[in-house]
Design a protein around this motif. Sequence first.
Motif, PDB file in Angstrom:
ATOM      1  N   ASP A 122      11.353 -55.439  19.826  1.00 46.04           N
ATOM      2  CA  ASP A 122       9.995 -54.907  19.951  1.00 46.04           C
ATOM      3  C   ASP A 122       9.079 -55.748  20.817  1.00 46.04           C
ATOM      4  OD1 ASP A 122      10.121 -52.576  18.040  1.00 46.04           O
ATOM      5  OD2 ASP A 122      10.745 -54.176  16.696  1.00 46.04           O
ATOM      6  N   ALA A 123       9.532 -56.908  21.256  1.00 42.57           N
ATOM      7  CA  ALA A 123       8.689 -57.778  22.078  1.00 42.57           C
ATOM      8  C   ALA A 123       9.568 -58.762  22.830  1.00 42.57           C
ATOM      9  CB  ALA A 123       7.678 -58.531  21.208  1.00 42.57           C
ATOM     10  N   LEU A 124       9.040 -59.268  23.940  1.00 49.64           N
ATOM     11  CA  LEU A 124       9.766 -60.244  24.751  1.00 49.64           C
ATOM     12  C   LEU A 124       9.224 -61.653  24.575  1.00 49.64           C
ATOM     13  CD1 LEU A 124      10.164 -58.152  28.019  1.00 49.64           C
ATOM     14  CD2 LEU A 124      11.998 -58.870  26.470  1.00 49.64           C
ATOM     15  N   ASP A 125       8.194 -61.787  23.781  1.00 48.35           N
ATOM     16  CA  ASP A 125       7.641 -63.102  23.463  1.00 48.35           C
ATOM     17  C   ASP A 125       8.079 -63.490  22.052  1.00 48.35           C
ATOM     18  OD1 ASP A 125       5.462 -65.327  23.968  1.00 48.35           O
ATOM     19  OD2 ASP A 125       5.064 -64.511  21.961  1.00 48.35           O
ATOM     20  N   PRO A 126       8.647 -64.682  21.867  1.00 48.80           N
ATOM     21  CA  PRO A 126       9.154 -65.060  20.540  1.00 48.80           C
ATOM     22  C   PRO A 126       8.109 -64.995  19.434  1.00 48.80           C
ATOM     23  CG  PRO A 126      10.000 -66.556  22.203  1.00 48.80           C
ATOM     24  CD  PRO A 126       8.993 -65.684  22.891  1.00 48.80           C
ATOM     25  N   THR A 133       8.734 -58.799  13.201  1.00 51.62           N
ATOM     26  CA  THR A 133       9.979 -58.773  12.432  1.00 51.62           C
ATOM     27  C   THR A 133       9.982 -59.713  11.234  1.00 51.62           C
ATOM     28  OG1 THR A 133      10.997 -60.514  13.774  1.00 51.62           O
ATOM     29  CG2 THR A 133      11.248 -58.238  14.537  1.00 51.62           C
ATOM     30  N   LYS A 134       8.977 -60.608  11.176  1.00 57.97           N
ATOM     31  CA  LYS A 134       8.937 -61.653  10.142  1.00 57.97           C
ATOM     32  C   LYS A 134      10.221 -62.486  10.190  1.00 57.97           C
ATOM     33  CE  LYS A 134       5.030 -59.941   8.977  1.00 57.97           C
ATOM     34  NZ  LYS A 134       3.803 -60.587   9.496  1.00 57.97           N
ATOM     35  N   SER A 135      10.673 -62.722  11.416  1.00 58.53           N
ATOM     36  CA  SER A 135      11.908 -63.467  11.624  1.00 58.53           C
ATOM     37  C   SER A 135      11.751 -64.373  12.834  1.00 58.53           C
ATOM     38  CB  SER A 135      13.073 -62.498  11.866  1.00 58.53           C
ATOM     39  OG  SER A 135      14.187 -63.159  12.432  1.00 58.53           O
ATOM     40  N   GLY A 136      12.393 -65.526  12.775  1.00 56.61           N
ATOM     41  CA  GLY A 136      12.386 -66.440  13.908  1.00 56.61           C
ATOM     42  C   GLY A 136      13.653 -66.351  14.728  1.00 56.61           C
ATOM     43  N   ALA A 137      14.288 -65.174  14.704  1.00 58.69           N
ATOM     44  CA  ALA A 137      15.621 -65.025  15.304  1.00 58.69           C
ATOM     45  C   ALA A 137      15.574 -64.454  16.719  1.00 58.69           C
ATOM     46  CB  ALA A 137      16.492 -64.142  14.419  1.00 58.69           C
ATOM     47  N   TYR A 138      14.469 -64.628  17.427  1.00 53.50           N
ATOM     48  CA  TYR A 138      14.347 -64.035  18.763  1.00 53.50           C
ATOM     49  C   TYR A 138      15.497 -64.460  19.679  1.00 53.50           C
ATOM     50  CZ  TYR A 138      12.531 -63.071  23.428  1.00 53.50           C
ATOM     51  OH  TYR A 138      12.389 -62.628  24.715  1.00 53.50           O
ATOM     52  N   LEU A 158      17.764 -50.745  24.106  1.00 53.15           N
ATOM     53  CA  LEU A 158      16.824 -51.533  23.323  1.00 53.15           C
ATOM     54  C   LEU A 158      15.876 -50.577  22.620  1.00 53.15           C
ATOM     55  CD1 LEU A 158      15.928 -54.403  25.832  1.00 53.15           C
ATOM     56  CD2 LEU A 158      17.805 -54.292  24.172  1.00 53.15           C
ATOM     57  N   ASN A 159      15.833 -50.665  21.295  1.00 53.41           N
ATOM     58  CA  ASN A 159      14.928 -49.830  20.504  1.00 53.41           C
ATOM     59  C   ASN A 159      13.613 -50.559  20.288  1.00 53.41           C
ATOM     60  OD1 ASN A 159      16.909 -47.918  20.267  1.00 53.41           O
ATOM     61  ND2 ASN A 159      17.220 -48.164  18.068  1.00 53.41           N
ATOM     62  N   HIS A 165       0.557 -52.572  17.150  1.00 54.88           N
ATOM     63  CA  HIS A 165       0.940 -53.958  17.390  1.00 54.88           C
ATOM     64  C   HIS A 165       1.782 -54.147  18.651  1.00 54.88           C
ATOM     65  CE1 HIS A 165      -0.349 -53.989  13.262  1.00 54.88           C
ATOM     66  NE2 HIS A 165      -0.143 -55.278  13.116  1.00 54.88           N
ATOM     67  N   THR A 166       2.466 -53.088  19.100  1.00 56.38           N
ATOM     68  CA  THR A 166       3.424 -53.252  20.192  1.00 56.38           C
ATOM     69  C   THR A 166       3.066 -52.486  21.463  1.00 56.38           C
ATOM     70  OG1 THR A 166       4.775 -51.392  19.434  1.00 56.38           O
ATOM     71  CG2 THR A 166       5.324 -53.576  18.551  1.00 56.38           C
ATOM     72  N   ALA A 167       2.088 -51.589  21.389  1.00 59.23           N
ATOM     73  CA  ALA A 167       1.793 -50.720  22.532  1.00 59.23           C
ATOM     74  C   ALA A 167       1.525 -51.527  23.797  1.00 59.23           C
ATOM     75  CB  ALA A 167       0.605 -49.813  22.215  1.00 59.23           C
ATOM     76  N   GLY A 168       0.877 -52.670  23.654  1.00 56.86           N
ATOM     77  CA  GLY A 168       0.567 -53.490  24.817  1.00 56.86           C
ATOM     78  C   GLY A 168       1.768 -54.157  25.445  1.00 56.86           C
ATOM     79  N   TYR A 169       2.895 -54.148  24.747  1.00 56.28           N
ATOM     80  CA  TYR A 169       4.108 -54.786  25.268  1.00 56.28           C
ATOM     81  C   TYR A 169       4.977 -53.813  26.072  1.00 56.28           C
ATOM     82  CZ  TYR A 169       2.909 -57.835  21.279  1.00 56.28           C
ATOM     83  OH  TYR A 169       2.263 -58.638  20.373  1.00 56.28           O
ATOM     84  N   VAL A 170       4.622 -52.521  26.075  1.00 54.56           N
ATOM     85  CA  VAL A 170       5.479 -51.517  26.708  1.00 54.56           C
ATOM     86  C   VAL A 170       5.685 -51.772  28.202  1.00 54.56           C
ATOM     87  CG1 VAL A 170       5.676 -49.067  27.318  1.00 54.56           C
ATOM     88  CG2 VAL A 170       5.069 -49.721  24.983  1.00 54.56           C
ATOM     89  N   PRO A 171       4.638 -52.033  28.987  1.00 54.32           N
ATOM     90  CA  PRO A 171       4.880 -52.249  30.429  1.00 54.32           C
ATOM     91  C   PRO A 171       5.855 -53.390  30.708  1.00 54.32           C
ATOM     92  CG  PRO A 171       2.549 -51.843  30.041  1.00 54.32           C
ATOM     93  CD  PRO A 171       3.185 -52.012  28.698  1.00 54.32           C
ATOM     94  N   GLU A 172       5.707 -54.492  29.973  1.00 61.22           N
ATOM     95  CA  GLU A 172       6.608 -55.622  30.169  1.00 61.22           C
ATOM     96  C   GLU A 172       8.044 -55.260  29.803  1.00 61.22           C
ATOM     97  OE1 GLU A 172       6.864 -60.372  28.951  1.00 61.22           O
ATOM     98  OE2 GLU A 172       5.725 -58.975  27.691  1.00 61.22           O
ATOM     99  N   MET A 173       8.202 -54.483  28.735  1.00 61.75           N
ATOM    100  CA  MET A 173       9.544 -54.088  28.326  1.00 61.75           C
ATOM    101  C   MET A 173      10.167 -53.126  29.333  1.00 61.75           C
ATOM    102  SD  MET A 173      11.719 -54.785  25.910  1.00 61.75           S
ATOM    103  CE  MET A 173      10.887 -55.234  24.382  1.00 61.75           C
ATOM    104  N   VAL A 174       9.357 -52.242  29.902  1.00 58.62           N
ATOM    105  CA  VAL A 174       9.857 -51.326  30.928  1.00 58.62           C
ATOM    106  C   VAL A 174      10.345 -52.120  32.138  1.00 58.62           C
ATOM    107  CG1 VAL A 174       9.183 -49.535  32.578  1.00 58.62           C
ATOM    108  CG2 VAL A 174       8.467 -49.353  30.188  1.00 58.62           C
TER     109      VAL A 174
END
Length: 339
Positions: A122-126, A133-138, A158-159, A165-174
């Motif tokens: 869901d994101a490219l930043d750890p 995700t409440k996880s440090g497993a990036y 990639l799902n 929380h994630t809408a702003g990350y879409v351009p970077e993920m694309v």
Amino acid sequence: MLTDEFGREVTGVRVSLTDRCNFDCVYCHNEGLGDTRGPMDPQDDEMETDDVVRFLEVAAEFDVEAVKFTGGEPMLRQDLEEIIARTPDAMEVSLTTNGTFLPGRADALVDAGLDRVNVSQDALDPQDFAEITKSGAYDKVIEGVDAALEAGLTPVKLNMVVFEHTAGYVPEMVDHVAENDGLQLQLIEYMPELTGKPEWNIEIERVHEWLAEQAVEIEHREMHDRKRYWVGGGEGGEASRSSSDESGVGMVEIVDPVENPTFCANCHRVRVTHEGYLKGCLNRNDDLKSMGEMTKPEIRDAFRDVVANRVPYYGEYMIRNDDGEWEINDEYIEEYAGV
């Protein structure tokens, strides 16, 4: 092949192997069952290996073409490779995973017969990833994606769940999938009716419009009446998906089932819970059908019944009232549920 009363053939099944997960994603709906995840150790209520295989053998009798294994996190099942190896040969086998266990197991999964994999990212930043995700497993997820690519599971999808929380990350993920050969992006509409936080919702149509503006090519996909956007290629928009290796073009698809009768009218999938219940619709839990002791006759009868009672959620089970709001169709409840 079994067909419901609305003419929808059941061509695929989605089998949850466990509700256990090593992540605690803020948007998780656990296959529509709610946040029921328990301890990390194997649980007595999970279908055994033979039960899963027996169900798949019956599904194959009804000409089901594909199975997707899910969870929870399905790779917490140590028998996953055995289940895949014993899946009927005629079925395409795919897996949805958070990717953390793919390093060290991807090759074995491919050897067992895995055809495709979807990895939740869901994101490219750890730090952003950890908040969702409440996880440090990036780093482990990135390793898992690389392992899947190296094992030949291309394209790796990639799902990404799209919400406040994630809408702003879409351009970077694309950009990420356009720049990395072998990756595709699946943007999944947030489902507030299953997660209980409607304030996190965004208008998914705005994402469609943005992608259409960026796309060098738009493909209409018959399944669920979806569009695929081929995005990238630098300035001028001269690239196309046929030249993606050279131009950096990536495929992006939106899964938008919320308040979407077209999506429901094109649904060809039956779900199976980790406890061995058939489920005709993700959004409903009043249609769960037990497969009993999981003998083949019991599975066949349950499968026929759940398909016969499948109803498009939007447009049939839920209809718009005079105010344009969705509400339960009382006529359906009276006619089909005997209320």
